[in-house]
Design an enzyme around this catalytic site. Structure first.
Site, mmCIF file in Angstrom:
data_model
loop_
_atom_site.group_PDB
_atom_site.id
_atom_site.type_symbol
_atom_site.label_atom_id
_atom_site.label_comp_id
_atom_site.label_asym_id
_atom_site.label_seq_id
_atom_site.Cartn_x
_atom_site.Cartn_y
_atom_site.Cartn_z
ATOM 1 N N TYR A 126 13.331 81.030 67.556
ATOM 2 C CA TYR A 126 12.555 81.704 66.498
ATOM 3 C C TYR A 126 11.841 82.952 67.029
ATOM 4 O O TYR A 126 11.334 83.753 66.261
ATOM 5 C CB TYR A 126 11.520 80.761 65.871
ATOM 6 C CG TYR A 126 12.071 79.478 65.289
ATOM 7 C CD1 TYR A 126 13.441 79.277 65.149
ATOM 8 C CD2 TYR A 126 11.223 78.446 64.878
ATOM 9 C CE1 TYR A 126 13.955 78.090 64.638
ATOM 10 C CE2 TYR A 126 11.730 77.262 64.357
ATOM 11 C CZ TYR A 126 13.088 77.092 64.259
ATOM 12 O OH TYR A 126 13.592 75.917 63.754
ATOM 13 N N HIS A 129 17.990 71.805 70.706
ATOM 14 C CA HIS A 129 18.117 72.358 69.346
ATOM 15 C C HIS A 129 19.431 71.968 68.662
ATOM 16 O O HIS A 129 19.455 71.627 67.484
ATOM 17 C CB HIS A 129 17.981 73.885 69.411
ATOM 18 C CG HIS A 129 17.523 74.509 68.141
ATOM 19 N ND1 HIS A 129 16.690 75.584 68.098
ATOM 20 C CD2 HIS A 129 17.775 74.206 66.844
ATOM 21 C CE1 HIS A 129 16.445 75.910 66.845
ATOM 22 N NE2 HIS A 129 17.100 75.088 66.066
#
Ligand SMILES: NC(=O)C1=CN([C@@H]2O[C@H](COP(=O)(O)OP(=O)(O)OC[C@H]3O[C@@H](n4cnc5c(N)ncnc54)[C@H](OP(=O)(O)O)[C@@H]3O)[C@@H](O)[C@H]2O)C=CC1
Ligand SMILES: O=C(O)C(=O)[C@@H](O)[C@H](O)C(=O)CO
Length: 282
Positions: free
Chosen positions: A52, A110
């Site tokens: 992010y 992730h």
């Protein structure tokens, strides 16, 4: 049950059931204001990721709250490109520097990248032993990936964060996680807004005088799922937390379950897993 409700994790730690998603939230969205509004609304879990590229801003905004570190829970995730033993160690060191924190509460792989998640996981276990990470989790892992991980892991993840909303209900995976003492955490719990116009959800919302988003979040809670809705609007942040004064009937939960149409917002985990075969081995 209210926004301070915590779930017991298999490793002995606890995790707030509800948190704030921070994908695509940056200083351009007044991140500090967003975090302040969510803190005031009772949110104590903040979900970021290396991908992010906002860990430094998130860490800064949390420090701006001026509250003790142990009063909030931070999740970050090791990006695809940083998987592997040495890369994971180095990238988490960088995450902690960016966050300006001594530890993260929950570290996730992730995406399930073929073979490499074994080395990544060994690094996770070391980071936990060193106290830099409290709990270990996965994200986007299917049953097969978890079963495969179990063949080498000393410790299994205590949370698996998966795409989960009324258009992608995933009951088999959720049941598997529950049976294995792994908390299901829903990403895109609102289907990124795509499920909010469903008439079934609208009519339940009318019945309770709630919004469609509130009904969908309440549906997740009925399943015992952890939720991390994202919004950059304080009014919606408050709305998404105001879900503890009503509950759905068994029939309403089933009616929302029936909206499942297997639509994914993002990548199919199995495709990411296969893509891992093309990475050079670390
Ligand atoms: N592990 C993974 O691979 C992934 C993890 N995630 C995590 O999950 C979090 C949540 O998922 P995300 O993809 O952001 O999607 P969400 O399902 O949380 O939906 C967010 C969208 O819904 C809008 N919204 C929020 N609240 C309301 C409301 N009350 N009424 C109407 N619209 C609303 C937001 O707009 P606005 O902001 O303008 O209010 C935004 O467009 C992410 O932020 C991230 O932390 C997400 C994707 C993948
Ligand atoms: O937000 C995340 O954590 C992601 O992994 C996203 O990139 C996700 O893959 C996505 O939704 C891309 O549109």
């Amino acid at each position: 049950m209210d926004i301070t409700t915590k779930l017991q994790l298999a490793d002995g730690y606890q995790m707030p059931q509800q948190g704030l998603g921070l994908y695509k939230v940056t200083d351009q969205d007044n991140l500090t204001e967003v975090i302040k509004a969510s803190w005031e609304a009772g949110y104590r879990l903040f979900d970021t990721a290396q991908m992010y590229k906002n860990e430094a801003e998130v860490g800064h905004s949390l420090r701006e709250l001026g509250v003790p570190r142990e009063d909030y829970f931070v999740t970050t995730k090791v990006a695809e490109a940083n998987q592997g033993y040495d890369q994971t160690l180095a990238s988490v060191e960088q995450s902690l520097k960016d966050l300006q924190m001594d530890y993260v509460d929950l570290l996730m792989v992730h995406w399930p990248l073929h073979e490499q998640f074994f080395d990544t996981w060994r690094a996770f276990e070391r980071l936990q032993a060193e106290g830099l990470v409290k709990s270990l989790g996965t994200s986007n892992f299917g049953m097969i990936h978890l079963q495969y991980l179990a063949t080498q892991a000393n410790e299994m993840p205590v949370v698996n964060q998966i795409e989960n909303h009324p258009h992608l209900v995933q009951p088999e995976l959720r049941n598997f996680l529950q049976e294995n003492n792994i908390v299901t955490q829903a990403w895109a719990p609102l289907g990124r807004g795509s499920v909010l116009a469903e008439p079934t959800i609208g009519s339940i919302a009318d019945k309770y005088g709630k919004s469609p988003a509130q009904v969908v979040l309440r549906w997740h809670l009925a399943h015992g799922t952890s939720i991390i809705p994202k919004s950059v609007h304080p009014q919606r942040i408050i709305e998404n937390a105001d879900i503890y004064d009503f509950s759905l009937t068994v029939e309403e939960v089933a009616a929302i379950d029936a909206l499942n149409n297997f639509t994914r917002i993002s990548q199919e985990p199995e495709q990411v897993y296969e893509r891992g075969r093309q990475y050079p081995h670390h």
